[in-house]
Scaffold this motif. Sequence first.
Motif: not given
Length: 308
Positions: A77-91, A177-187
């Motif tokens: 639930g809430r302890g696992f729903n954070g989202i962060e975007v690094d605008p420079e790396s696109g991660i 149990i997956v708790t989080g992921a890092r994804l690469r996103a194009d600009a």
Amino acid sequence: MTPCPPRGALTAGRVLADLTWLRVGGPADWLFQPADEADLTQFLAQLPADVPVFPIGVGSNLIVRDGGIRGVVIRLGRGFNGIEVDPESGIVTAGAAALDAHVARRAAEAGRDLTFLRTIPGSIGGAVRMNAGCYGSYVADHLIDIRAVTRDGRPVTIPAGDLALAYRSSSLPDGWIVTGARLRADAADPAQLAQRMDEQLARRDASQPVKERSAGSTFRNPAGFSSTGRADDRHDLKAWTLIDAAGLRGHRLGGAQMSEKHPNFLLNTGDASAADLEALGELVRARVRETSGHALQWEVIRIGEPAP
């Protein structure tokens, strides 16, 4: 149930129907909603090894059978729903409970393209486990690594290349149990991304029964193979066309129905049991096999035991 009580919520005999989009399913022996990763790690480390563990997300791709689940269901639930975007790396770093649509929107606002996630129902944990995809893009095309907790309670980081991501599948072991992921996103331009997502939503709403009780696509499209040899669904043969050709658009069984609008959507018309839904799905598979020779594979996950 464990030597050291967890900080999260541990509930015995929790009926799961209201936690699934199809609104069916019996009780789990236990439902555990951990407070954070440390709480989850401690719980699994102390849980006897012979107790089955089943992670669920928002229940968007799930039939829980009427007899329920023997073992522990874990819902983040809430302890696992954070989202962060690094605008420079696109991660983009997202918790497993973050909704796919929210991740797509947050990335787009930062000028990063994960728009394929916008119309996928569910959360990032399920998207990773099933290598979710839409509009020709898959999680595998963007995934860097994941954070997970093993069945015996060890936190691990797993590179995407070690997950054997394929069409609607991965090699992630049962009980992990997956708790989080890092994804690469194009600009990309945020305004253009927002427009693309609006168009995707309009296209989805025009072709899918989004206001009905469903679990999304019921069966996988018969997989072709990409130029790299990886199985995928980027070809013309679709499950819905096989179901339609078999004369099953709108077909009913008990309270279950194949959608009139999109025949690969299995609906609860209001009073379906899990048995109704699964029986109609198996009828569809048998009829399609008879009429086309294709063996449809379930995309909806079915877990638990039938009613006594």
